[in-house]
Write a protein that holds these residues in place. Structure first.
Motif, mmCIF file in Angstrom:
data_model
loop_
_atom_site.group_PDB
_atom_site.id
_atom_site.type_symbol
_atom_site.label_atom_id
_atom_site.label_comp_id
_atom_site.label_asym_id
_atom_site.label_seq_id
_atom_site.Cartn_x
_atom_site.Cartn_y
_atom_site.Cartn_z
ATOM 1 N N MET A 115 9.792 6.555 -1.167
ATOM 2 C CA MET A 115 11.021 4.796 -2.220
ATOM 3 C C MET A 115 12.399 4.480 -1.503
ATOM 4 S SD MET A 115 9.331 3.356 -4.726
ATOM 5 C CE MET A 115 7.823 5.176 -5.186
ATOM 6 N N THR A 116 12.872 5.559 -0.324
ATOM 7 C CA THR A 116 14.013 5.668 -0.068
ATOM 8 C C THR A 116 13.441 4.650 1.360
ATOM 9 O OG1 THR A 116 14.881 8.005 -0.763
ATOM 10 C CG2 THR A 116 16.037 6.731 1.296
ATOM 11 N N PHE A 117 13.215 5.139 1.684
ATOM 12 C CA PHE A 117 12.190 4.287 2.865
ATOM 13 C C PHE A 117 11.579 3.207 3.102
ATOM 14 C CE2 PHE A 117 8.794 2.675 5.916
ATOM 15 C CZ PHE A 117 9.354 2.532 6.704
ATOM 16 N N LEU A 118 10.963 2.818 1.982
ATOM 17 C CA LEU A 118 10.969 1.417 1.128
ATOM 18 C C LEU A 118 12.133 -0.146 0.750
ATOM 19 C CD1 LEU A 118 7.562 2.885 -0.936
ATOM 20 C CD2 LEU A 118 7.662 1.319 1.506
ATOM 21 N N ALA A 119 12.483 1.251 0.134
ATOM 22 C CA ALA A 119 14.689 0.171 0.161
ATOM 23 C C ALA A 119 15.052 0.181 1.175
ATOM 24 C CB ALA A 119 15.038 1.482 -1.328
ATOM 25 N N SER A 120 14.673 0.260 2.339
ATOM 26 C CA SER A 120 15.035 -0.289 4.005
ATOM 27 C C SER A 120 14.520 -0.932 4.338
ATOM 28 C CB SER A 120 15.147 1.391 4.819
ATOM 29 O OG SER A 120 14.213 1.743 4.974
ATOM 30 N N GLN A 121 13.062 -1.214 3.330
ATOM 31 C CA GLN A 121 11.779 -2.243 3.774
ATOM 32 C C GLN A 121 12.663 -4.058 3.918
ATOM 33 O OE1 GLN A 121 10.026 -1.600 7.317
ATOM 34 N NE2 GLN A 121 11.727 0.102 6.819
ATOM 35 N N ASN A 122 12.850 -5.307 5.062
ATOM 36 C CA ASN A 122 13.107 -6.170 4.428
ATOM 37 C C ASN A 122 11.470 -7.121 4.004
ATOM 38 O OD1 ASN A 122 14.902 -7.919 3.440
ATOM 39 N ND2 ASN A 122 14.972 -9.044 5.423
ATOM 40 N N VAL A 123 11.097 -6.728 3.205
ATOM 41 C CA VAL A 123 10.015 -7.231 3.004
ATOM 42 C C VAL A 123 9.792 -7.435 0.733
ATOM 43 C CG1 VAL A 123 7.160 -7.281 2.766
ATOM 44 C CG2 VAL A 123 8.787 -6.077 4.745
ATOM 45 N N GLY A 124 10.175 -9.056 0.835
ATOM 46 C CA GLY A 124 9.886 -9.214 -0.340
ATOM 47 C C GLY A 124 10.296 -8.296 -1.660
ATOM 48 N N LYS A 125 9.890 -8.724 -2.100
ATOM 49 C CA LYS A 125 10.937 -7.894 -3.953
ATOM 50 C C LYS A 125 10.616 -6.011 -3.495
ATOM 51 C CE LYS A 125 12.079 -11.504 -5.270
ATOM 52 N NZ LYS A 125 11.501 -12.815 -4.452
ATOM 53 N N TYR A 126 10.312 -5.601 -2.491
ATOM 54 C CA TYR A 126 9.234 -4.987 -2.474
ATOM 55 C C TYR A 126 10.408 -3.287 -2.471
ATOM 56 C CZ TYR A 126 4.514 -5.068 -2.765
ATOM 57 O OH TYR A 126 3.454 -5.695 -2.481
ATOM 58 N N PRO A 127 11.628 -4.017 -1.462
ATOM 59 C CA PRO A 127 12.996 -2.856 -1.408
ATOM 60 C C PRO A 127 13.954 -2.580 -2.896
ATOM 61 C CG PRO A 127 12.992 -4.854 0.260
ATOM 62 C CD PRO A 127 11.965 -4.780 -0.525
ATOM 63 N N LEU A 148 1.023 -0.682 0.343
ATOM 64 C CA LEU A 148 -0.570 0.093 0.446
ATOM 65 C C LEU A 148 0.819 1.246 -0.015
ATOM 66 C CD1 LEU A 148 -2.386 -1.110 2.626
ATOM 67 C CD2 LEU A 148 -2.565 -0.467 -0.082
ATOM 68 N N GLN A 149 1.824 1.016 0.610
ATOM 69 C CA GLN A 149 3.073 2.388 1.056
ATOM 70 C C GLN A 149 2.959 2.804 -0.292
ATOM 71 O OE1 GLN A 149 5.774 1.768 3.852
ATOM 72 N NE2 GLN A 149 4.244 2.362 5.318
ATOM 73 N N PHE A 150 4.052 1.669 -1.244
ATOM 74 C CA PHE A 150 4.487 1.793 -2.749
ATOM 75 C C PHE A 150 3.433 1.814 -3.966
ATOM 76 C CE2 PHE A 150 5.769 -0.408 -7.039
ATOM 77 C CZ PHE A 150 7.153 0.201 -6.720
ATOM 78 N N ILE A 151 2.264 1.472 -3.550
ATOM 79 C CA ILE A 151 1.493 2.586 -4.409
ATOM 80 C C ILE A 151 0.926 4.386 -4.328
ATOM 81 C CG2 ILE A 151 -1.410 2.410 -5.194
ATOM 82 C CD1 ILE A 151 -0.943 -0.637 -4.215
ATOM 83 N N LYS A 152 1.002 4.135 -2.616
ATOM 84 C CA LYS A 152 0.840 5.768 -2.160
ATOM 85 C C LYS A 152 2.253 6.122 -2.898
ATOM 86 C CE LYS A 152 0.422 8.497 1.821
ATOM 87 N NZ LYS A 152 0.019 7.964 2.960
ATOM 88 N N ALA A 153 3.447 5.505 -3.069
ATOM 89 C CA ALA A 153 4.313 7.017 -3.173
ATOM 90 C C ALA A 153 4.160 6.366 -4.832
ATOM 91 C CB ALA A 153 5.586 5.500 -2.636
ATOM 92 N N GLN A 154 3.795 5.892 -5.688
ATOM 93 C CA GLN A 154 3.636 6.142 -6.840
ATOM 94 C C GLN A 154 2.642 6.807 -8.040
ATOM 95 O OE1 GLN A 154 3.332 1.920 -8.139
ATOM 96 N NE2 GLN A 154 5.246 1.870 -9.425
ATOM 97 N N ASN A 155 1.589 7.314 -6.773
ATOM 98 C CA ASN A 155 0.974 8.032 -6.867
ATOM 99 C C ASN A 155 0.963 9.362 -6.066
ATOM 100 O OD1 ASN A 155 -1.476 6.418 -7.435
ATOM 101 N ND2 ASN A 155 -1.931 5.840 -5.288
ATOM 102 N N VAL A 156 2.059 9.890 -5.902
ATOM 103 C CA VAL A 156 2.240 10.867 -5.448
ATOM 104 C C VAL A 156 3.521 11.049 -5.995
ATOM 105 C CG1 VAL A 156 4.252 11.649 -3.379
ATOM 106 C CG2 VAL A 156 2.732 10.794 -2.801
ATOM 107 N N ALA A 157 4.234 10.612 -6.919
ATOM 108 C CA ALA A 157 4.981 10.819 -8.486
ATOM 109 C C ALA A 157 4.291 11.135 -9.101
ATOM 110 C CB ALA A 157 6.279 9.722 -7.995
ATOM 111 N N GLU A 158 3.342 10.875 -9.582
ATOM 112 C CA GLU A 158 2.818 10.961 -10.717
ATOM 113 C C GLU A 158 2.005 11.900 -10.364
ATOM 114 O OE1 GLU A 158 0.083 8.310 -11.315
ATOM 115 O OE2 GLU A 158 1.555 5.849 -11.696
#
Length: 262
Positions: free
Chosen positions: A96-108, A75-85
Motif C-alpha cells: 500500500m505504501t508503494f501504491l500510494a506513491s504511484q501517480n495513477v488515478g485515485k489509487y494513491p 491489479l496490484q491494489f487488488i493483490k494487496a487487499q488479498n494479501v491483507a485478508e
C-alpha cells in the motif's frame, strides 16, 4: 418533325461541350491559386500537419500507456487487499505504501486509506501518530476530491476521539472547524457522520445547548439511518440528564444560600 428534333440534340451537345470548357478553365484557375498558396505557405502547412499528426500519435501512445498503468496498479491494489485478508499485514502495508506513491488515478488516495485501515487493525495505540498523519495528508491535498477529503476528516476526528476521550480545547476547536467543512447539498452520508462527531465533541466540552442543536439536526433529517437515530436518542437523553442534574444542583445551591442567610 425529325429535322427539328435533330437540331435540338445538336444544340444540347454544343452547350454541354461549352460547359465542360468553362469548367476546365475554372479548375485551372483553382489549381493555379492552390499552387500559389502552396508556394507561399507550403512549409507552414506541412509543418503544422506533421505536428498535428505527431501529436495525435503521441496522445494515443500516452493514453495506451496510461490505460496499461491503470490496469497494472488496479491489479496490484487488488493483490494487496488479498494479501491483507490473508493476514499478511506487513507485506500488505508495504504494498500500500508503494501504491500510494504511484501517480495513477485515485489509487494513491485509496492506498492511503487502506494503509491507515491496516494500521488501525494492526495496533491502533502504537500506530495512532501515523494514522492521523495519513488522514491529514489526504484532507490537506488541494487536488483531492471533496468526498475523499470529507471522509478523511471524519476518520481523522474519530481517531482523535479514540486516542483521548476529552480533547484539549485547542484540539477540540480544530476538530470542530474541520467537521464543519463536511457539508453537502443532500445533507446525508458523511455530513451526518460529521454532525454526529460534532455533537459528541460539544457534549464532551459540556456545551450542551450546541450539542443538542447538532443532534436535533440529525434527528430531523429523513435520511438518518435507524442505527444513527438510536445513538442520537441516547445522546439527547444524556444531555437532558446533564441539564436536569445542573438544574437540581443550582436549586440546591440556592436553598443552601438562603438557609445560610437566615
Amino acid at each position: 418533325m425529325g429535322f427539328k428534333s435533330g437540331k435540338t440534340g445538336d444544340g444540347q451537345e454544343k452547350e454541354h461541350v461549352f460547359d465542360e470548357f468553362i469548367e476546365d478553365i475554372e479548375n485551372d484557375i483553382r489549381l493555379e491559386k492552390y499552387e500559389q498558396i502552396w508556394k507561399k505557405h507550403g512549409k507552414l502547412i506541412s509543418t503544422a500537419g506533421t505536428v498535428f499528426i505527431g501529436g495525435c500519435v503521441l496522445f494515443g501512445l500516452w493514453y495506451k500507456h496510461n490505460e496499461d498503468r491503470r490496469e497494472e496498479v488496479a491489479l496490484q491494489f487488488i493483490k494487496a487487499q488479498n494479501v491483507a485478508e490473508n493476514g499478511k499485514l506487513e507485506e500488505a502495508l508495504s504494498m500500500m505504501t508503494f501504491l500510494a506513491s504511484q501517480n495513477v488515478g485515485k489509487y494513491p488516495i485509496l492506498a492511503k486509506f487502506s494503509r491507515a485501515g491496516l494500521l488501525v487493525k494492526d495496533d491502533f495505540d502504537k500506530n495512532i501518530a501515523e494514522i492521523k498523519a495519513i488522514y491529514k495528508s489526504i484532507y490537506s491535498d488541494s487536488g483531492c476530491p471533496a468526498y475523499f477529503k470529507h471522509l478523511a476528516i471524519v476518520l481523522y476526528v474519530n481517531a482523535l476521539l479514540q486516542e483521548r476521550e476529552n480533547l484539549p480545547e485547542e484540539q477540540a476547536k480544530e476538530a470542530l472547524g474541520l467537521l464543519r467543512k463536511c457539508q453537502n447539498k443532500n445533507e446525508d452520508g458523511l455530513f451526518l457522520l460529521a454532525k454526529e462527531l460534532e455533537g459528541v465533541i460539544l457534549f464532551l466540552q459540556k456545551d450542551f445547548k450546541e450539542a443538542r442543536a447538532a443532534f436535533d439536526t440529525i434527528s430531523r433529517n429523513k435520511k438518518t439511518t435507524e442505527g444513527m437515530r438510536k445513538r442520537i436518542h441516547i445522546m439527547i437523553q444524556a444531555i437532558q440528564s446533564q441539564l436536569n442534574e445542573s438544574t437540581t444542583q443550582s436549586v440546591g445551591d440556592e436553598s443552601a444560600d438562603q438557609g445560610g442567610s437566615e
